[in-house]
Design an enzyme around this catalytic site. Structure first.
Site, PDB file in Angstrom:
ATOM      1  N   GLU A 148     -85.023 -67.761 -65.271  1.00  0.00           N
ATOM      2  CA  GLU A 148     -85.928 -67.235 -64.236  1.00  0.00           C
ATOM      3  C   GLU A 148     -86.521 -65.910 -64.690  1.00  0.00           C
ATOM      4  OE1 GLU A 148     -84.091 -68.699 -60.084  1.00  0.00           O
ATOM      5  OE2 GLU A 148     -83.108 -66.961 -60.933  1.00  0.00           O
ATOM      6  N   GLU A 251     -84.020 -76.603 -61.695  1.00  0.00           N
ATOM      7  CA  GLU A 251     -82.894 -76.321 -60.797  1.00  0.00           C
ATOM      8  C   GLU A 251     -83.358 -76.682 -59.410  1.00  0.00           C
ATOM      9  OE1 GLU A 251     -80.917 -72.494 -60.364  1.00  0.00           O
ATOM     10  OE2 GLU A 251     -81.004 -72.240 -62.522  1.00  0.00           O
TER      11      GLU A 251
HETATM   12  C1  GAL Z   1     -81.171 -69.742 -59.137  1.00  0.00           C
HETATM   13  C2  GAL Z   1     -80.554 -69.203 -60.416  1.00  0.00           C
HETATM   14  C3  GAL Z   1     -79.122 -69.677 -60.548  1.00  0.00           C
HETATM   15  C4  GAL Z   1     -78.373 -69.412 -59.272  1.00  0.00           C
HETATM   16  C5  GAL Z   1     -79.124 -69.994 -58.098  1.00  0.00           C
HETATM   17  C6  GAL Z   1     -78.513 -69.739 -56.755  1.00  0.00           C
HETATM   18  O1  GAL Z   1     -82.371 -69.205 -58.835  1.00  0.00           O
HETATM   19  O2  GAL Z   1     -81.278 -69.612 -61.548  1.00  0.00           O
HETATM   20  O3  GAL Z   1     -78.513 -69.043 -61.642  1.00  0.00           O
HETATM   21  O4  GAL Z   1     -78.223 -68.049 -59.125  1.00  0.00           O
HETATM   22  O5  GAL Z   1     -80.390 -69.454 -58.026  1.00  0.00           O
HETATM   23  O6  GAL Z   1     -77.294 -70.359 -56.650  1.00  0.00           O
END
Ligand code: GAL
Length: 984
Positions: A148, A251
């Protein structure tokens, strides 16, 4: 994505090896993800756990990755490696080692000092990943650099030294390429802005992906689906950012995390439940998504202080696979239905997303229904994704479809009635769909799977919600025989065989000619069906997924893991491995060879007979195992005081002198020397400070401003007199720092207060350290100091006199030169018992200072810390997988109890229990850390915040649901015991 020449839907689940430090169980998780019908796993690696001491990178023991790679290969799972160096992931400092907090320039920035800091780790992890790439015969097919790496809400990108830090990204990528990584680089764009998309300039990646958490994080109100992040245009944004790569959701929200003082993980499982998986995942497919990773699919545990300040010990995440590795959450089954559909629907991989339309002619003008077409290109197959226009709707809505097909525009259902969409549901309807060479004109029921055997018979498995009307149609000659019970209607409409039924709990079967058998299932019945790939005869593919592989369809129960038909059995024996939680009927619905006559389940022969529907079937008996959990109340426990620092005459001469006049931390110093813990190499667990001063007889109290992260607490003493304990505030508050003036108490004959001029006094501060915060680019938030931010002695003469105290401090023994290389740099904190290693197996309990005391019956008196340790034996019967949890009997309900405990199992910290904040009372400990067939050491540090002392209301070891299991029993992790440590 094309792997070994075959176009594949990448269906991936996130799972972090470091959150399950029992490497022997990694295969279990991979198999459970594979059994979902997924073909990949995405994983982070955690720099801070392997380079706790700068320059010394240790990928050993439970931190080694080689076992992770081989387990993935054995299960047949491709890997997406995400080595950071920054990962976020709700871990301390977002994955950075504590020592990076002393780097002068902004973390993740372009400064030489920061860039050099990542070299050793990136090179080492890069090399390990390179060796495991598919090009070297391993499972790794993609690598994400950074995470990110873009803007976060509320942060102005231009504030950051170099917008988007292109050079830093390119530098990091080069380290990985130089280490030998050749597979594509991907990006996980937090903001869906096209950051780092192919062709976007220096640092651009090969595959652009986005991340998204549309249901957000309010696990306290799981029924409330927030609407402000629900996506409606991702096919358009993707077309704009990266038109030449598959639409990749790198994700997607698979749950949500919990923290101290929150409502707990079950709420997160309820927020992101099977309904969310139905509505939101299917919405994603509507954008033509071809690569998908679900964060998390198995969460695991924030053991050993590895988490950041916002999280508790559990990282269950409400994920499909529970922290204790159970798969009984309904969304596990829902995910299985969806992933298996895409496995047998190759037409989707070349289909193109249209736009969502509410109430168009496609749905007969019903404005409450939105339908998104994904239209075939190479194939004629079209996919129509139906949901409520208001995706949060709880209504049951009736609709008809008007769809173009190769047989013209059809109004569906063609026979009677209308279709039904239940509240918070979504469906994928198909037209012109290929069932292994048989042309299905449409189906309103959803497809779980279809398979074709070597004799040409197709088995198609359809499902729907109970009571839903459904219809499918095939283009077949009108003289074809059609057999089914009278509860199903079939009718020939010119060349179309149209079949209609209402979904019932009991299975219905439609036989069409000799080549096609259609199973009509209630969705919850379909949950018991498993599609397992048979190993490929191509050794390069082996257990990995491949569209050309044969599979079996088995109806069983709780879990099936693997299937094979070994050649040595003459192709007659089907070998299944799996788990049952009850006596379970098993039916072989489809096996491709037609030769199978016998069955081995977990290597035990099972007699086969024909079921009423003609399938070979058997019953596998389940006897619950006899468990004999320890009774912690009646065991003998050894006890030692773990706060000797407040005893008169305690010698802290070997502690670290907090005497640095300067800090590199962006937070300006308010004290004569820095008291920030990271400036002295202490980064986890707890912190201890001792401030010495010589009284002039005038001091009346001390002002303290401390910071320990959300939900931390502290106890303050003057010599051996307890002055004040602060327990973190009410749950909703969970302060990360706190300032107050603490008066010295009025005189008592037993203590030397008020202070006598010329005498030396010590203020001792014991504080919790909840883990450094994650990063927000541009803020350097990770560096927010922990420890004492400010202090002053209050005096009748000179108020806030800072110059006359000399501070010493300690955290874990050795700081960055940490002692316990087996359990890594974060497992221990500052408590005396931890510094001495008394939490480890075989502590010297016969030495002076130890006594017998029970944490439940006796506890500790007054404000203090005690360590309790005992051993117990387990003898779990072979063949059973029995996930065990330590359960602290809840005392939060009775009102605020001011105590905190840490749970150590065979030396591994597997729980931080904060009685007044909760929510966690159940602490799963994986087998391997726990010896299921032998002796275990459990140690508990109990910190009382109350003059009344503290005891545990109860502690037990509980089994949630024992399984007769085909899992591979894990080896024990290294369990190094106590050895004499330096006494400071
Ligand atoms: C995403 C991030 C992950 C984790 C998730 C929330 O945006 O890439 O590492 O933090 O949020 O669980």
């Amino acid at each position: 994505m094309i792997i070994r020449g075959e176009r594949m839907y990448i269906f991936s689940g996130e799972f972090h090896p470091f959150r399950l430090p029992s490497p022997g169980l990694w295969l279990d998780i991979f198999q459970k993800i594979k059994s979902l019908g997924f073909n990949a796993v995405s994983f982070y690696t955690y720099w801070g756990l392997v380079e706790g001491e700068p320059g010394s990178v240790q990928f050993d023991g439970v931190f080694a990755l080689t076992g992770f790679f081989s387990a993935a290969a054995e299960a047949g799972i491709y890997l997406i490696a995400r080595p950071g160096p920054y990962i976020n992931a709700e871990v301390a400092s977002g994955g950075f080692p504590g020592w990076t907090l002393r780097i002068q320039s902004p973390l993740r920035g372009n400064g030489t000092d920061f860039l050099q800091s990542i070299n050793a780790y990136s090179t080492a992890v890069g090399k390990l990943i390179a060796d495991a790439q598919i090009t070297n015969g391993g499972p790794v097919v993609m690598v994400q650099v950074e995470n990110e790496y873009d803007t976060w809400p509320g942060v102005n990108n231009s504030d950051f030294p170099a917008p988007l830090n292109r050079q830093a990204m390119a530098y990091t990528q080069k380290l990985f390429r130089d280490a030998g990584i050749v597979v594509p680089f991907m990006h996980n764009d937090h903001l869906n802005q096209g950051n780092w998309a192919p062709g976007s300039g220096l640092g651009a990646v090969d595959l652009y992906g986005i991340d998204a958490y549309p249901l957000r994080y309010d696990c306290a109100h799981p029924d409330v689906w927030p609407t402000y992040r629900f996506p409606t245009d991702w096919q358009k944004t993707h077309e704009q950012w990266s038109p030449n790569t598959p639409f990749f959701v790198a994700e997607f929200q698979g749950g949500s995390a919990t923290g101290f003082g929150t409502s707990g993980q079950d709420g997160c499982a309820a927020l992101v439940n099977m309904e969310a998986v139905r509505v939101l995942w299917k919405n994603n497919y509507g954008f033509g998504m071809k690569m998908f990773n679900v964060y998390m699919t198995y969460g695991g545990t924030n053991w050993g202080n590895l988490g950041y300040m916002g999280g508790d010990t559990s990282y269950d995440y409400g994920a499909a696979i529970k922290e204790n590795r159970h798969v009984w959450r309904e969304k596990y089954s829902e995910e299985k239905l969806q992933a298996n559909f895409f496995k047998v629907s190759p037409a989707f991989l070349t289909a193109v997303a249209g736009n969502a339309a509410n109430g168009s002619t496609l749905v007969g003008g019903n404005k409450d229904i939105a339908i998104t077409p994904v239209l075939g290109t190479e194939d004629k197959t079209n996919f129509y994704i139906v949901r409520h226009a208001d995706f949060t709707s709880l209504n049951n809505t009736q609709y008809k479809l008007q769809l173009p097909t190769s047989k013209g525009n059809l109004t569906i259902p063609q026979l009677d009635g209308k279709l039904t969409l239940f509240g918070r549901d979504s469906k994928i309807h198909v037209t012109d769909y290929d069932v292994g060479g048989i042309h299905m004109i449409y189906s309103t029921a959803e497809i779980f799977t279809w398979q074709r055997d070597r004799a040409g018979k197709r088995t198609l498995v359809l499902y729907g919600g109970e009571g839903e009307p459904h219809e499918f149609a095939f283009d077949i000659p009108s003289n074809t025989s059609v057999q089914h019970r009278s509860t199903v209607k079939s009718q020939q409409l010119s060349s179309l065989l149209v079949v209609q039924w209402s979904v019932t709990r009991s299975r219905q079967i439609v036989k069409v000619g000799t080549d096609l058998e259609v199973l009509l299932l209630w969705r919850n019945e379909a949950y018991n069906y498993w599609v397992l790939e048979l190993p490929s005869s191509n050794p390069l593919i082996g257990n990995y997924s491949s569209p050309s592989k044969e599979s079996v369809i088995i109806k069983a129960g709780y879990l099936l893991r693997t299937a094979s038909i070994p050649k040595c059995s003459g192709g007659k024996v089907l070998k299944l491995t799996g788990d049952i939680n009850a006596t379970t009927d098993v039916e072989i619905i489809h096996e491709p060879t037609g030769n199978v006559t016998s069955l081995l389940f977990n290597n035990r022969p099972q007699p086969l007979t024909a079921s009423s529907d003609g399938y070979l079937s058997t019953t596998i008996h389940f006897d619950p195992p006899r468990l004999d959990p320890p009774d912690f109340r009646s065991l003998t426990w050894s006890f030692i005081n773990s706060l000797p620092e407040v005893n008169n005459g305690y010698d802290d001469s070997r502690w670290t002198a907090s005497d640095h006049p300067n800090t590199t931390n962006p937070e300006p110093l308010r004290t004569p020397t820095t008291l920030y813990a990271s400036d002295y190499g202490y980064h986890s667990g707890s912190l201890l400070y001792r401030g010495h001063f010589t009284s002039d007889g005038s001091e009346t109290g001390i002002f303290l401003n401390t910071s320990g992260g959300s939900g931390y607490g502290y106890s303050v003493f003057l010599n051996s007199t307890h002055l004040r304990s602060w327990d973190g505030g009410p749950p909703a508050q969970r302060n990360r720092s706190f300032a107050e003036t603490i008066p010295f108490p009025p005189p008592l004959s037993s203590r030397p207060i008020p202070l006598r001029a010329g005498e030396e006094y010590v203020v001792t501060v014991l504080m919790d350290h909840m883990g450094q915060d994650e990063e927000a680019p541009g803020t350097d938030a990770i560096k927010a100091p922990m420890g004492i931010l400010d202090f002053s002695l209050l005096s009748q003469n000179t108020s806030r006199n800072k110059t006359n105290m000399l501070w010493k401090m300690t955290g874990n023994l050795g700081g960055e030169q940490y002692v316990d290389k087996t359990r890594g740099p974060r497992n221990e904190g500052a408590l005396f018992a931890e510094r001495q290693g008394y939490h480890l197996p075989n502590p010297p309990t016969t030495n002076p200072g130890w006594s017998q005391r029970n944490p439940i019956g006796d506890g500790v008196d007054g404000v203090t810390v005690g360590l309790f340790t005992t051993t117990f034996e387990l003898n779990i019967p072979q063949g059973y997988d029995v996930p065990l949890s330590f359960v602290f009997h809840n005392n939060t309900a009775k009102g605020r109890e001011n105590s905190r405990a840490q749970l150590f199992v065979n030396g591994w910290q597997f729980g931080k229990y904060v009685a007044n904040l909760g929510p966690q009372t159940t602490f799963p400990v994986p087998e391997g850390i726990l010896n299921h067939n032998g002796v275990n050491t459990v140690a508990i540090t109990l910190w009382s915040f109350s003059e009344n002392g503290a005891k545990l209301p109860g502690l037990s070891l509980e089994a949630e649901m024992p399984l007769l299991s085909g899992y591979r029993k894990p080896d024990l992790v290294p369990m190094d015991g106590w050895i004499q440590r330096a006494a400071y």
